[in-house]
Motif scaffolding. Sequence first.
Motif, PDB file in Angstrom:
ATOM      1  N   MET A   1       0.854  -1.183   0.000  1.00 16.40           N
ATOM      2  CA  MET A   1       0.000   0.000   0.000  1.00 16.40           C
ATOM      3  C   MET A   1       0.893   1.237   0.000  1.00 16.40           C
ATOM      4  SD  MET A   1      -2.811  -1.194   2.801  1.00 16.40           S
ATOM      5  CE  MET A   1      -3.822   0.270   2.540  1.00 16.40           C
ATOM      6  N   SER A   2       0.650   2.175  -0.917  1.00 15.25           N
ATOM      7  CA  SER A   2       1.477   3.359  -0.989  1.00 15.25           C
ATOM      8  C   SER A   2       1.097   4.332   0.121  1.00 15.25           C
ATOM      9  CB  SER A   2       1.301   4.034  -2.348  1.00 15.25           C
ATOM     10  OG  SER A   2      -0.029   4.442  -2.525  1.00 15.25           O
ATOM     11  N   ARG A   3       2.072   4.978   0.662  1.00 16.01           N
ATOM     12  CA  ARG A   3       1.855   5.946   1.735  1.00 16.01           C
ATOM     13  C   ARG A   3       2.593   7.231   1.394  1.00 16.01           C
ATOM     14  NH1 ARG A   3      -2.302   3.497   4.150  1.00 16.01           N
ATOM     15  NH2 ARG A   3      -1.831   1.318   4.454  1.00 16.01           N
ATOM     16  N   THR A   4       2.077   8.358   1.851  1.00 16.91           N
ATOM     17  CA  THR A   4       2.778   9.615   1.683  1.00 16.91           C
ATOM     18  C   THR A   4       3.712   9.818   2.869  1.00 16.91           C
ATOM     19  OG1 THR A   4       1.009  10.794   2.802  1.00 16.91           O
ATOM     20  CG2 THR A   4       0.857  10.624   0.408  1.00 16.91           C
ATOM     21  N   GLY A   5       4.607  10.774   2.736  1.00 21.51           N
ATOM     22  CA  GLY A   5       5.491  11.064   3.855  1.00 21.51           C
ATOM     23  C   GLY A   5       6.857  10.431   3.680  1.00 21.51           C
ATOM     24  N   PRO A   6       7.667  10.422   4.728  1.00 15.46           N
ATOM     25  CA  PRO A   6       9.035   9.918   4.644  1.00 15.46           C
ATOM     26  C   PRO A   6       9.083   8.458   4.206  1.00 15.46           C
ATOM     27  CG  PRO A   6       8.647  11.095   6.703  1.00 15.46           C
ATOM     28  CD  PRO A   6       7.321  10.905   6.061  1.00 15.46           C
ATOM     29  N   LYS A   7      10.170   8.115   3.538  1.00 11.32           N
ATOM     30  CA  LYS A   7      10.355   6.745   3.091  1.00 11.32           C
ATOM     31  C   LYS A   7      10.513   5.821   4.298  1.00 11.32           C
ATOM     32  CE  LYS A   7      13.264   3.912   0.089  1.00 11.32           C
ATOM     33  NZ  LYS A   7      14.444   3.904  -0.808  1.00 11.32           N
ATOM     34  N   ARG A   8       9.838   4.700   4.229  1.00  8.83           N
ATOM     35  CA  ARG A   8       9.867   3.780   5.362  1.00  8.83           C
ATOM     36  C   ARG A   8      11.074   2.860   5.316  1.00  8.83           C
ATOM     37  NH1 ARG A   8       3.910   1.200   5.123  1.00  8.83           N
ATOM     38  NH2 ARG A   8       4.457   1.156   2.931  1.00  8.83           N
ATOM     39  N   SER A   9      11.601   2.554   6.471  1.00 12.50           N
ATOM     40  CA  SER A   9      12.618   1.520   6.580  1.00 12.50           C
ATOM     41  C   SER A   9      11.913   0.166   6.477  1.00 12.50           C
ATOM     42  CB  SER A   9      13.343   1.633   7.922  1.00 12.50           C
ATOM     43  OG  SER A   9      13.985   0.423   8.239  1.00 12.50           O
ATOM     44  N   GLU A  10      12.404  -0.699   5.590  1.00 11.37           N
ATOM     45  CA  GLU A  10      11.756  -1.996   5.404  1.00 11.37           C
ATOM     46  C   GLU A  10      11.820  -2.832   6.674  1.00 11.37           C
ATOM     47  OE1 GLU A  10       9.648  -5.041   3.380  1.00 11.37           O
ATOM     48  OE2 GLU A  10       9.856  -2.868   3.154  1.00 11.37           O
ATOM     49  N   SER A  11      12.910  -2.749   7.396  1.00 15.74           N
ATOM     50  CA  SER A  11      13.022  -3.538   8.628  1.00 15.74           C
ATOM     51  C   SER A  11      12.020  -3.065   9.677  1.00 15.74           C
ATOM     52  CB  SER A  11      14.446  -3.461   9.183  1.00 15.74           C
ATOM     53  OG  SER A  11      14.781  -2.118   9.520  1.00 15.74           O
ATOM     54  N   ILE A  12      11.816  -1.754   9.754  1.00 16.23           N
ATOM     55  CA  ILE A  12      10.826  -1.236  10.698  1.00 16.23           C
ATOM     56  C   ILE A  12       9.421  -1.609  10.250  1.00 16.23           C
ATOM     57  CG2 ILE A  12       9.800   0.869  11.637  1.00 16.23           C
ATOM     58  CD1 ILE A  12      12.553   2.129  11.647  1.00 16.23           C
ATOM     59  N   ARG A  13       9.159  -1.492   8.952  1.00 17.04           N
ATOM     60  CA  ARG A  13       7.839  -1.867   8.434  1.00 17.04           C
ATOM     61  C   ARG A  13       7.501  -3.305   8.791  1.00 17.04           C
ATOM     62  NH1 ARG A  13       4.814  -3.978   4.115  1.00 17.04           N
ATOM     63  NH2 ARG A  13       6.626  -5.145   3.385  1.00 17.04           N
ATOM     64  N   LEU A  14       8.448  -4.219   8.564  1.00 16.14           N
ATOM     65  CA  LEU A  14       8.214  -5.625   8.876  1.00 16.14           C
ATOM     66  C   LEU A  14       8.026  -5.836  10.367  1.00 16.14           C
ATOM     67  CD1 LEU A  14      10.723  -7.372   6.426  1.00 16.14           C
ATOM     68  CD2 LEU A  14       8.239  -7.211   6.223  1.00 16.14           C
ATOM     69  N   ALA A  15       8.777  -5.104  11.174  1.00 17.38           N
ATOM     70  CA  ALA A  15       8.627  -5.222  12.626  1.00 17.38           C
ATOM     71  C   ALA A  15       7.223  -4.804  13.053  1.00 17.38           C
ATOM     72  CB  ALA A  15       9.674  -4.373  13.336  1.00 17.38           C
ATOM     73  N   VAL A  16       6.706  -3.743  12.444  1.00 13.16           N
ATOM     74  CA  VAL A  16       5.359  -3.265  12.769  1.00 13.16           C
ATOM     75  C   VAL A  16       4.309  -4.282  12.330  1.00 13.16           C
ATOM     76  CG1 VAL A  16       3.629  -1.509  12.197  1.00 13.16           C
ATOM     77  CG2 VAL A  16       5.987  -0.824  12.720  1.00 13.16           C
ATOM     78  N   LEU A  17       4.445  -4.802  11.115  1.00 14.72           N
ATOM     79  CA  LEU A  17       3.466  -5.773  10.615  1.00 14.72           C
ATOM     80  C   LEU A  17       3.479  -7.051  11.446  1.00 14.72           C
ATOM     81  CD1 LEU A  17       3.838  -5.382   6.737  1.00 14.72           C
ATOM     82  CD2 LEU A  17       2.337  -4.163   8.314  1.00 14.72           C
TER      83      LEU A  17
END
Length: 211
Positions: A1-17
């Motif tokens: 899903m595309s999001r606006t704002g700063p580019k996400r760290s993939e490792s943080i994204r996976l940690a959140v999911l």
Amino acid sequence: MSRTGPKRSESIRLAVLNAADDLLVERGFDGVTIEGIAARAGVAKQTLYRWWKSKVDILLDTLAGDARDGLAWQLGSASAEEELQRQLRRINAFFHEPAGHVLRALLGHAQTNPATARALREGFLREQRERDRAGLRAVLARHTACQTARQTGRHLDDHVVDGLLDLLLGPLYYRTLVGDRAAEPAILDATAHLVLDTAARITRSDQEPSG
């Protein structure tokens, strides 16, 4: 899903999911909060709000990623009936994995929350429906119970394939969402046979000369 704002760290994204996945299994939908996800993932709550609007958006993101593999159609050289049986078993197993718990929770929440219902239907459910329709059509085009194997996929229009897809998945969804239990292998096998038999009957009817 595309999001606006700063580019996400993939490792943080996976940690959140992963944190959202785990918390939903442990606490149920109502027990999942943005604060809880942030704490479990080890990130600031503000970081989550920059990338997602709500816990529903996080769970939808989690579900989309898990379903790409968990619900993918893995077609090979088996018979049509075997291929449908295998796919039904994959979906049956998916429903009782952590990713499946996310789907079940979102479907339940959607019944009383119009915003969740809209997001689910316009996003994940629409996309998964397209994948399921393509998978079923591929099976029918390559394998069929009637003599005109190669013609079946072309003769069945989208409306008919949608009906066959409902017939294929309906019993499984009913057992899971209403009965809260996995479907027995015998039910899955019978469903696969019924769908192919129905497709063959429709195809033969379309090929019979009128008048």
